[in-house]
Every structure is written in structure tokens, then in C-alpha cells.
Design an enzyme around this catalytic site. Structure first.
Site, PDB file in Angstrom:
ATOM      1  N   HIS A   8       0.815  -1.212   0.000  1.00 42.95           N
ATOM      2  CA  HIS A   8       0.000   0.000   0.000  1.00 42.95           C
ATOM      3  C   HIS A   8       0.853   1.269   0.000  1.00 42.95           C
ATOM      4  O   HIS A   8       2.063   1.236   0.231  1.00 42.95           O
ATOM      5  CB  HIS A   8      -0.903   0.020   1.237  1.00 42.95           C
ATOM      6  CG  HIS A   8      -0.120  -0.038   2.528  1.00 42.95           C
ATOM      7  ND1 HIS A   8       0.516   1.063   3.062  1.00 42.95           N
ATOM      8  CD2 HIS A   8       0.141  -1.063   3.373  1.00 42.95           C
ATOM      9  CE1 HIS A   8       1.127   0.730   4.180  1.00 42.95           C
ATOM     10  NE2 HIS A   8       0.928  -0.570   4.388  1.00 42.95           N
ATOM     11  N   GLU A  92      -2.413  -6.953   7.611  1.00 43.60           N
ATOM     12  CA  GLU A  92      -1.065  -6.991   8.164  1.00 43.60           C
ATOM     13  C   GLU A  92      -1.035  -7.827   9.444  1.00 43.60           C
ATOM     14  O   GLU A  92      -2.091  -8.144  10.026  1.00 43.60           O
ATOM     15  CB  GLU A  92      -0.581  -5.560   8.439  1.00 43.60           C
ATOM     16  CG  GLU A  92       0.830  -5.440   9.005  1.00 43.60           C
ATOM     17  CD  GLU A  92       1.907  -6.017   8.093  1.00 43.60           C
ATOM     18  OE1 GLU A  92       1.915  -7.248   7.929  1.00 43.60           O
ATOM     19  OE2 GLU A  92       2.744  -5.241   7.589  1.00 43.60           O
TER      20      GLU A  92
END
Length: 298
Positions: A8, A92
Site C-alpha cells: 500500500h 497486516e
């Protein structure tokens, strides 16, 4: 299959140096510029057409993925552009009670750094283990990537599949290692661009993903089991692996932490670039800065 594993864009917690695993950190203004560069680079400069886009359901990842989608919509009819599939599996690592603790304090003793939660506190939550992350990676591959090979019978059509996976740095490393273990070592090669770069570490241990950096690979049709078959590229010696769903397939690595799209991108001065992105800000600025009408004011 053409496969991209993408990190990202930059976030507010990246800038602050905080552990933001499952915390829903916002993109910075600079991070949004990175995602825009990425979208234009892959869809316009590289002329890629994604057939599937997967992303973590945390906003920093799915907003990055949506930029790929927006750029593709600008080039082809919208009905031919896949939607972004948001998945909790791609989140994550969960840092538990260490969420939003400074990176530099991660291994500090509680007595020395009051910002670090005390592991002996009954409310302390341990961080997610590597084994748990591997389990998530295996589930994602088996449920979302491997079916592409089972559902497309024609090898030529399978080769036209172009898949983007937008996730987070630590999880992407685990996902890559999990994918790599599904191939025979002799069936994994480095493309010419990676060979020229001089990558020398074991391929299991890639350098860290930069924000919007990506790993690019192609997975080819099954290779007949023929002794001494000629190979292009330089074979890699990996650790021994067992047969898997991709046994007999070959994979070529074309880019590691690729970031050509970020060349000459500079951070906006005055702290604006590092500030959290606000989608409403541009429209508000436009409202307050509308040009004055012609003629005398009253």
C-alpha cells in the site's frame, strides 16, 4: 498468470514510525500521490489489464487497489473492469497490545519505555505469530489464487490472467514465501531485469517492500517431466519442497520491490505531504477558491 504483490501507499503511521498492523491507518497526501503514480504506471505505461484485484480490507490497502481500478476504468469499458475484492485474510500482522507502539520501542523493556505495554499485564495481547500468518497466506492462495489454474482449462487463456494483490509489508513477505514453497526449485528463475540488478540473497528473503513497491512474477503452464529439459534464465537453488498444487508449473520473477513509478516524485513541502489524506479537502479548497465573477464587485 501475471501476478503482482503490491504494498500500500504511505500512511500517517508510517510517517510517525508506529506499528500499525490491524490499526486502520490513513494514507498521507504523499501516499495518495504514490498510488496515483502506481495506477498510471501499470495501466498506461505498462498497458496492463487486471482480470482480478484482491486487497486487504484495511483502507490503506484497498484505497491503493481502487486506484488501479480507477485507472483501468479510464481505459476500457467499466463492465470489463473487475471490482476490488476486500479480504481480511490479507491484513497486516496483528501486533496485539503493541499496536501503535513506536517501531524503535518494539523490543524495549517496559521499565525503560513506558510506551511499551507490560507483557505481564493480564490485559496484554501477544502479537500474531508467523505460523498464524502462514495459515492465512495458505488460505488465500488455496481459495483465491489456485482456483484460477483449476478453472481455466485453456493454457493460453490462463496465461492472460493478470492478478493484483495489494497488502502490507510483513504479510506480503509471508505470502511470497508461502507461494514460493509450492514450486520446485528448478522451476523458479529470475528474469533478465532481476539478473541485471544482481540480486544475490536467497529468493525467500526479499528486501522490504517500499510503499507501493511491487513484486512481479509470471506463472507458466505445466512443464512436462522430461530429464535435462532446456531452461531459459538462471535456475535458483531453493530449499527442498514437497509436491503441491503448482508442482510442475514454472515461475519467473521479473521485478523485486519495483518502484520505477516513484522516480522524481517529491514530497510536498510544509508538512502537507506527510499529513493524512482527506478526500473532502480538495472539494473544500475548490469551494473557497472559486474564481471571482467578471465585472465590478459590489
Amino acid at each position: 498468470m501475471h501476478l503482482f504483490l503490491i504494498r500500500h501507499g504511505e500512511t500517517e503511521h508510517n510517517v510517525a514510525g508506529l506499528l500499525a498492523g490491524v490499526s486502520d491507518s490513513r494514507l498521507t497526501n504523499h501516499g495518495v500521490l504514490q498510488t496515483q503514480r502506481l495506477g498510471r504506471y501499470l495501466t498506461t505505461h505498462r498497458n496492463l489489464r487486471f482480470t482480478q484485484i484482491y486487497a486487504s480490507d484495511l483502507q490503506r490497502a484497498f484505497m491503493t487497489a481502487e486506484e488501479l481500478q480507477r485507472n483501468q476504468v479510464a481505459r476500457v469499458p467499466a463492465e470489463g473492469v473487475p471490482g476490488v475484492v476486500k479480504l481480511e485474510l490479507l491484513r497486516e500482522q496483528d501486533f496485539g497490545s503493541l499496536e501503535l507502539v513506536p517501531w524503535t520501542s518494539r523490543r524495549a523493556q517496559h521499565a525503560l519505555d513506558p510506551r511499551v505495554p507490560n507483557p505481564e499485564d493480564p490485559c496484554f495481547r501477544p502479537q500474531e505469530t508467523t505460523e498464524a500468518m502462514v495459515t492465512r497466506a495458505e488460505l488465500f492462495l488455496s481459495d483465491f489464487i489456485l482456483p484460477h489454474f483449476a478453472s481455466v482449462e485453456d493454457a493460453q487463456e490462463r496465461g492472460q490472467e493478470c492478478v493484483a494483490v495489494v497488502s502490507h509489508g510483513l504479510f506480503l513477505s509471508v505470502l511470497w514465501q508461502t507461494l514460493l514453497r509450492k514450486f520446485r526449485g528448478s522451476n523458479v528463475t529470475l528474469g533478465p531485469n532481476v539478473e541485471a540488478w544482481g540480486y544475490s540473497r536467497p529468493l525467500e528473503h526479499l528486501p522490504s517492500w517500499t510503499n507501493t513497491g511491487f513484486l512481479e512474477v509470471t506463472i507458466q503452464k505445466p512443464i512436462p517431466e522430461v530429464a535435462d529439459q532446456p531452461r531459459t534464465g538462471q535456475p535458483l537453488i531453493l530449499t527442498d519442497i514437497e509436491s503441491s498444487a503448482l508442482h510442475g508449473y514454472s515461475m519467473t520473477v521479473h521485478g523485486v520491490n519495483s518502484k520505477d513509478h516513484l522516480l522524481d516524485l517529491k514530497r510536498t513541502r510544509g508538512g502537507v505531504g506527510s499529513s493524512p489524506y482527506d478526500a473532502k479537502q480538495q472539494s473544500l479548497d475548490g469551494f473557497f477558491k472559486r474564481p471571482k465573477p467578471n465585472g465590478p464587485s459590489t
